[in-house]
Structure formats: structure tokens, C-alpha cells
Design an enzyme around this catalytic site. Structure first.
Site, PDB file in Angstrom:
ATOM      1  N   ASP A  79     -23.071  30.435   0.889  1.00  0.00           N
ATOM      2  CA  ASP A  79     -21.943  29.609   1.386  1.00  0.00           C
ATOM      3  C   ASP A  79     -21.861  29.739   2.922  1.00  0.00           C
ATOM      4  O   ASP A  79     -21.744  28.739   3.641  1.00  0.00           O
ATOM      5  CB  ASP A  79     -20.600  30.088   0.805  1.00  0.00           C
ATOM      6  CG  ASP A  79     -20.505  29.996  -0.704  1.00  0.00           C
ATOM      7  OD1 ASP A  79     -19.659  29.239  -1.206  1.00  0.00           O
ATOM      8  OD2 ASP A  79     -21.266  30.705  -1.394  1.00  0.00           O
ATOM      9  N   GLU A 102     -14.794  24.905   4.747  1.00  0.00           N
ATOM     10  CA  GLU A 102     -14.087  25.831   3.838  1.00  0.00           C
ATOM     11  C   GLU A 102     -14.099  27.279   4.340  1.00  0.00           C
ATOM     12  O   GLU A 102     -13.097  27.980   4.242  1.00  0.00           O
ATOM     13  CB  GLU A 102     -14.710  25.794   2.436  1.00  0.00           C
ATOM     14  CG  GLU A 102     -13.981  26.759   1.499  1.00  0.00           C
ATOM     15  CD  GLU A 102     -14.584  26.868   0.104  1.00  0.00           C
ATOM     16  OE1 GLU A 102     -15.594  26.215  -0.188  1.00  0.00           O
ATOM     17  OE2 GLU A 102     -14.029  27.639  -0.691  1.00  0.00           O
ATOM     18  N   ASP A 156     -17.802  21.333   2.540  1.00  0.00           N
ATOM     19  CA  ASP A 156     -17.792  22.409   1.546  1.00  0.00           C
ATOM     20  C   ASP A 156     -19.249  22.851   1.436  1.00  0.00           C
ATOM     21  O   ASP A 156     -20.079  22.146   0.851  1.00  0.00           O
ATOM     22  CB  ASP A 156     -17.268  21.881   0.204  1.00  0.00           C
ATOM     23  CG  ASP A 156     -16.923  23.017  -0.742  1.00  0.00           C
ATOM     24  OD1 ASP A 156     -17.485  24.112  -0.563  1.00  0.00           O
ATOM     25  OD2 ASP A 156     -16.097  22.788  -1.649  1.00  0.00           O
ATOM     26  N   ILE A 158     -20.835  25.204  -0.166  1.00  0.00           N
ATOM     27  CA  ILE A 158     -21.199  25.219  -1.597  1.00  0.00           C
ATOM     28  C   ILE A 158     -19.929  24.914  -2.362  1.00  0.00           C
ATOM     29  O   ILE A 158     -18.988  25.708  -2.366  1.00  0.00           O
ATOM     30  CB  ILE A 158     -21.762  26.575  -2.071  1.00  0.00           C
ATOM     31  CG1 ILE A 158     -23.082  26.885  -1.359  1.00  0.00           C
ATOM     32  CG2 ILE A 158     -21.983  26.547  -3.593  1.00  0.00           C
ATOM     33  CD1 ILE A 158     -23.806  28.113  -1.892  1.00  0.00           C
ATOM     34  N   ASP A 159     -19.882  23.752  -2.962  1.00  0.00           N
ATOM     35  CA  ASP A 159     -18.767  23.426  -3.840  1.00  0.00           C
ATOM     36  C   ASP A 159     -19.194  23.827  -5.247  1.00  0.00           C
ATOM     37  O   ASP A 159     -20.311  23.516  -5.671  1.00  0.00           O
ATOM     38  CB  ASP A 159     -18.465  21.927  -3.772  1.00  0.00           C
ATOM     39  CG  ASP A 159     -17.267  21.569  -4.616  1.00  0.00           C
ATOM     40  OD1 ASP A 159     -16.294  22.347  -4.625  1.00  0.00           O
ATOM     41  OD2 ASP A 159     -17.316  20.527  -5.292  1.00  0.00           O
ATOM     42  N   THR A 161     -18.910  27.298  -6.235  1.00  0.00           N
ATOM     43  CA  THR A 161     -19.599  28.593  -6.028  1.00  0.00           C
ATOM     44  C   THR A 161     -19.765  29.327  -7.359  1.00  0.00           C
ATOM     45  O   THR A 161     -20.781  29.988  -7.587  1.00  0.00           O
ATOM     46  CB  THR A 161     -18.811  29.459  -5.021  1.00  0.00           C
ATOM     47  OG1 THR A 161     -18.642  28.698  -3.826  1.00  0.00           O
ATOM     48  CG2 THR A 161     -19.558  30.742  -4.673  1.00  0.00           C
ATOM     49  N   ASP A 303     -13.051  19.469  -1.060  1.00  0.00           N
ATOM     50  CA  ASP A 303     -13.395  19.420  -2.485  1.00  0.00           C
ATOM     51  C   ASP A 303     -13.448  17.985  -3.019  1.00  0.00           C
ATOM     52  O   ASP A 303     -13.857  17.767  -4.164  1.00  0.00           O
ATOM     53  CB  ASP A 303     -12.384  20.214  -3.316  1.00  0.00           C
ATOM     54  CG  ASP A 303     -12.675  21.719  -3.295  1.00  0.00           C
ATOM     55  OD1 ASP A 303     -13.846  22.096  -3.144  1.00  0.00           O
ATOM     56  OD2 ASP A 303     -11.715  22.511  -3.421  1.00  0.00           O
TER      57      ASP A 303
HETATM   58  N1  LIG Z   1      -6.376  26.714  -9.166  1.00  0.00           N
HETATM   59  C1  LIG Z   1      -7.227  25.800  -8.751  1.00  0.00           C
HETATM   60  N2  LIG Z   1      -7.053  24.502  -9.106  1.00  0.00           N
HETATM   61  C2  LIG Z   1      -7.902  23.563  -8.712  1.00  0.00           C
HETATM   62  N3  LIG Z   1      -9.015  23.830  -7.956  1.00  0.00           N
HETATM   63  C3  LIG Z   1      -9.229  25.084  -7.569  1.00  0.00           C
HETATM   64  C4  LIG Z   1      -8.363  26.142  -7.952  1.00  0.00           C
HETATM   65  N4  LIG Z   1      -8.862  27.297  -7.435  1.00  0.00           N
HETATM   66  C5  LIG Z   1      -9.979  26.960  -6.752  1.00  0.00           C
HETATM   67  N5  LIG Z   1     -10.194  25.637  -6.835  1.00  0.00           N
HETATM   68  C6  LIG Z   1     -11.237  24.839  -6.216  1.00  0.00           C
HETATM   69  O1  LIG Z   1     -12.111  24.382  -7.249  1.00  0.00           O
HETATM   70  C7  LIG Z   1     -13.356  24.160  -6.614  1.00  0.00           C
HETATM   71  C8  LIG Z   1     -14.431  24.064  -7.642  1.00  0.00           C
HETATM   72  O2  LIG Z   1     -14.074  23.001  -8.435  1.00  0.00           O
HETATM   73  P1  LIG Z   1     -14.894  22.613  -9.664  1.00  0.00           P
HETATM   74  O3  LIG Z   1     -14.599  21.210 -10.032  1.00  0.00           O
HETATM   75  O4  LIG Z   1     -16.312  22.970  -9.392  1.00  0.00           O
HETATM   76  O5  LIG Z   1     -14.321  23.544 -10.764  1.00  0.00           O
HETATM   77  S1  LIG Z   1     -15.134  24.060 -11.932  1.00  0.00           S
HETATM   78  O6  LIG Z   1     -15.891  25.204 -11.392  1.00  0.00           O
HETATM   79  O7  LIG Z   1     -15.962  23.025 -12.483  1.00  0.00           O
HETATM   80  O8  LIG Z   1     -14.171  24.482 -12.898  1.00  0.00           O
HETATM   81  C9  LIG Z   1     -13.504  25.340  -5.737  1.00  0.00           C
HETATM   82  O9  LIG Z   1     -14.411  25.004  -4.733  1.00  0.00           O
HETATM   83  P2  LIG Z   1     -15.440  26.117  -4.204  1.00  0.00           P
HETATM   84  O10 LIG Z   1     -14.601  27.262  -3.716  1.00  0.00           O
HETATM   85  O11 LIG Z   1     -16.103  25.385  -3.086  1.00  0.00           O
HETATM   86  O12 LIG Z   1     -16.347  26.476  -5.326  1.00  0.00           O
HETATM   87  C10 LIG Z   1     -12.084  25.570  -5.213  1.00  0.00           C
HETATM   88  O13 LIG Z   1     -11.836  24.998  -3.962  1.00  0.00           O
HETATM   89 MG   LIG Z   2     -15.162  23.474  -3.264  1.00  0.00          MG
HETATM   90 MG   LIG Z   3     -17.098  26.034  -1.473  1.00  0.00          MG
HETATM   91 MG   LIG Z   4     -14.753  28.510  -2.375  1.00  0.00          MG
END
Ligand SMILES: Nc1ncnc2c1ncn2[C@@H]1O[C@H](COP(=O)(O)OS(=O)(=O)O)[C@@H](OP(=O)(O)O)[C@H]1O
Ligand SMILES: [Mg+2]
Ligand SMILES: [Mg+2]
Ligand SMILES: [Mg+2]
Length: 368
Positions: A79, A102, A156, A158-159, A161, A303
Site C-alpha cells: 500500500d 489514503e 487508493d 490498494i483498495d 487490502t 473508495d
Molecule cells: N465499516 C466500514 N464500512 C464501509 N467501508 C469500510 C468500513 N471500514 C473500512 N471500509 C473501507 O472498505 C474498503 C474495502 O471495501 P471493499 O468493498 O473491498 O470491502 S470488502 O473487503 O469487499 O468487504 C476499505 O478500503 P481499503 O482500506 O483500501 O482496503 C476501507 O476504506
Molecule cells: Mg479502499
Molecule cells: Mg486502500
Molecule cells: Mg485501507
């Protein structure tokens, strides 16, 4: 997956001049170039570099290379490395443009071993190696606050992670926002099957869209672009959902009730990250629901910016659970929105009606 949808993507050369080298050489757009041609080209190359970095790390991470952030979410050396690379490349080509990214370098400044790993990783994909201090500075170039005026990029690195750590789906997500509107979006999805129906087939794809110019898909190593479109399905009972993996990011119970109300029987496609938006944009699924789990969580602009323009340019619709457009003009979060609903457009009203009914019922049950 909708079979009808699969046939809608016809291979088509993109109208932009393409470049034969993966080096960043997009500083002089052709005189006849379409609006945002340089931004599009630079963003694609930056996302390719960052995706290459992530691919090199994919499945090889050891726990010492992962840090748990204050909000308990994970962040890895990849990331940080990917943010350093994209910020560095965007800043070199567009020095006036700030970036809303991010990550920040705080945790790295306290951890020399992890920092040096990040420096090594970032330099493995950059033409000109950067010092440790320059890498930290490049990461912190992403601390812009966003807002309604002028232009900025949002990244982002790495979206998803958590998906990355599981060896599953993740995306490098980059977008350009101008006067509050997303103008360019690029999603690098290094692990996404090019055909969802063939999970053992070739993987790695990039989705790209410019406002008013359509949405396209290409692989990481070929410049040939294919125009993509959302599915043409109008009968909502024949549609399928694309949903989050993490139950904490979207209410899966309410999504199941909405599916039932709409008569949907196809199983959901579950995957992490904005790959969900790409999958919807190319017609492999028809509805993406992100239903708020917590009353206080504010969705982050990085995101959704890239993914939302790709859906819209592919002919779909994106809004929040109240039907409001996502507002990218008020800072680093979408604090005036709640959740996200995306669809192929033709079934949007039916989906929104079911969403309202189910969320209203949940609200009534909570107040009893
Ligand atoms: N509580 C809550 N509600 C909604 N979203 C949140 C929450 N906590 C975290 N995040 C954010 O979710 C990002 C990842 O989303 P995803 O769609 O990949 O979720 S999932 O992993 O498929 O469940 C993730 O992005 P990354 O941190 O870049 O992975 C977060 O920004
Ligand atoms: Mg993300
Ligand atoms: Mg990310
Ligand atoms: Mg993150």
C-alpha cells in the site's frame, strides 16, 4: 453472470493515440487529443507501475510487512509503496495538482525495517530511484483535504487490502476530480480474471473512463482497449448482485432481503475492492449494494471515485441509499452520502424502491 451482458463488449480500438512503451512519456499530448488525454495516459501508466509493484508482493507478504492502523484496518508495504509510486508519477507530470491519498507515512517513520522495504519496492518500478526521505515525502503528498474548487487526484493505492492479504481481489484506484466532479477514473485490477466465467484463464485488467468518452477495459500488458457496457437486462428477477466480502463493510442481511423482494435467485458474486464496480461496468453482474452497517462510518472518496465514473461511463447509475448523487466536493469523505447503490441503470428505480422498503423495515424494527 448475465450471458446477454457478455456479448455487449465488442473489441474496439480506443480513439486515443496509444504508446508503445510503458515508460511515462505522455507529457506532450497530440494537438488533436481528446479532453483529458494526457491525464488519462499518465493515470494508466501510474496505475500499471503500482499494479506491477503489488503483483510482485502478492501472496508473499509476511506479517512483519503489515501494520494495523488506528482504525484497526491493515496496511502493507505494498500500500505504502504503491502510493509513493503513483504520487511521484502524478506530481512529475501535473505539479499543480494536489492528491487525496489514503495512506500517510507516520507509521513508516517509526519503523525503519518496514520503511526500507517500501523504498526497495517503490524503486523497483520507478525509473529514477528515490531516497528514503523522498519516498516518505511522496507518500505524504497525498494529504490534501479535497474540496469543491479546482482539480485534485484521489488515490487508493490498494483498495481491498484485506482481499490483497487473502490472495484475492484488490484494485489500484486513481481518479481526477475537478470542481467536485470525477472526470477521469482508472482501476488496476491485477488479479481479476479477464472473464469471470473462466477463473482459471488470464488475469489482470485495467478499467478506464473519462467523463463523456465511455468506459474501456485493457490488460496490464497490452494497449488494446475494449469498450465496455453494463448489462442490458431489464427484468430485475434475472439480475445478480456483486457484494463485499467483509460483512462489516455492507449489511449482507439487508442485501439478502432486497434480493428476495426483487425475486433474484442468482447467487451473488462476492469480491473485495472496486473490482466490483469494474465487474458491473462490463456486465458480469448487475447490482452493487453497499448498505451502511454503522451509523457513523463515512465512506472515503478514494473508495468510490474511480469506480463510480467507470459505471456511469459504461451506461450505469450510481447513487447513495437515499438516491443522492455521490458528492466528491466536500473533502476526503462522502459525509453527505450514506452507502452506495450502483446498477446497470435500467433496473435502478426498481432496486431503489426495494432498498427503501427494506431499510425502512429495519429502521422500524430497531425502534420497536
Ligand atoms: N465499516 C466500514 N464500512 C464501509 N467501508 C469500510 C468500513 N471500514 C473500512 N471500509 C473501507 O472498505 C474498503 C474495502 O471495501 P471493499 O468493498 O473491498 O470491502 S470488502 O473487503 O469487499 O468487504 C476499505 O478500503 P481499503 O482500506 O483500501 O482496503 C476501507 O476504506
Ligand atoms: Mg479502499
Ligand atoms: Mg486502500
Ligand atoms: Mg485501507
Amino acid at each position: 453472470m448475465s450471458k446477454a451482458a457478455q456479448s455487449t463488449a465488442s473489441p474496439r480500438a480506443h480513439p486515443y493515440p496509444t504508446r508503445s512503451s510503458s515508460r511515462l512519456s505522455a507529457s506532450k499530448p497530440e494537438p488533436t487529443a481528446a479532453p483529458y488525454a494526457k491525464e488519462r495516459a499518465v493515470a494508466i501508466q501510474a496505475v500499471i507501475r503500482a499494479s506491477t509493484l503489488c503483483q510482485g508482493v502478492f501472496k508473499k507478504l509476511v506479517s512483519a510487512e503489515t501494520i494495523t492502523k488506528k482504525d484497526k484496518s491493515p496496511v502493507t508495504v505494498a500500500d505504502f509503496g504503491a502510493q509513493a509510486v503513483v504520487n511521484n508519477l502524478i506530481r512529475a507530470e501535473f505539479p499543480e495538482d494536489p492528491i487525496v491519498g489514503e495512506e500517510d507515512s507516520k507509521d513508516l517513520r517509526e519503523n525503519a525495517e518496514t520503511r526500507e522495504k517500501v523504498v526497495e519496492l517503490a524503486n523497483s518500478v520507478l525509473d529514477k530511484p528515490l531516497s528514503s526521505d523522498e519516498i516518505l515525502e511522496a507518500i505524504d503528498y497525498g494529504m490534501y483535504e479535497g474540496g469543491p474548487k479546482g482539480r485534485f487526484w484521489t488515490l487508493d493505492p490498494i483498495d481491498g487490502t484485506k482481499g490483497f492479504l487473502r490472495g484475492e481481489q484488490f484494485a489500484v484506484a486513481l481518479a481526477l476530480v475537478e470542481d467536485g466532479e470525477v472526470k477521469v477514473g482508472v482501476l488496476g485490477c491485477p488479479n481479476l480474471p479477464q472473464k469471470l466465467s473462466d477463473p482459471e484463464g488470464p488475469r489482470g485488467t485495467i478499467f478506464v473512463a473519462v467523463r463523456g468518452q465511455g468506459a474501456f477495459e485493457r490488460s496490464l500488458d497490452s494497449e488494446l482497449e475494449t469498450k465496455i457496457s453494463v448489462s442490458p437486462i431489464t427484468n430485475v428477477s434475472e439480475t445478480s448482485f456483486c457484494e463485499s466480502v467483509e460483512a462489516g463493510h455492507s449489511s449482507q442481511g439487508e442485501a439478502a432481503q432486497i434480493a428476495q423482494l426483487l425475486g433474484i435467485t442468482r447467487p451473488s458474486v462476492r469480491m473485495d475492492s472496486q473490482c466490483k464496480y469494474g465487474v458491473l461496468a462490463r456486465g458480469d453482474a448487475d447490482i452493487y449494494l453497499r448498505l451502511p452497517v454503522s451509523a457513523t462510518y463515512e465512506e472515503k472518496i478514494w473508495d468510490h471515485a474511480g469506480g463510480s465514473i467507470i459505471i456511469e461511463e459504461a451506461g450505469g447509475k450510481v447513487c447513495d441509499i437515499h438516491g443522492k448523487p455521490l458528492d466528491f466536493s466536500i473533502g476526503r469523505t462522502l459525509r453527505d452520502n450514506k452507502g452506495v447503490i450502483a446498477s446497470n441503470g435500467s433496473i435502478h428505480d426498481a432496486v431503489m424502491e426495494a432498498v427503501q422498503k427494506v431499510l425502512q423495515k429495519s429502521k422500524e424494527e430497531k425502534t420497536v
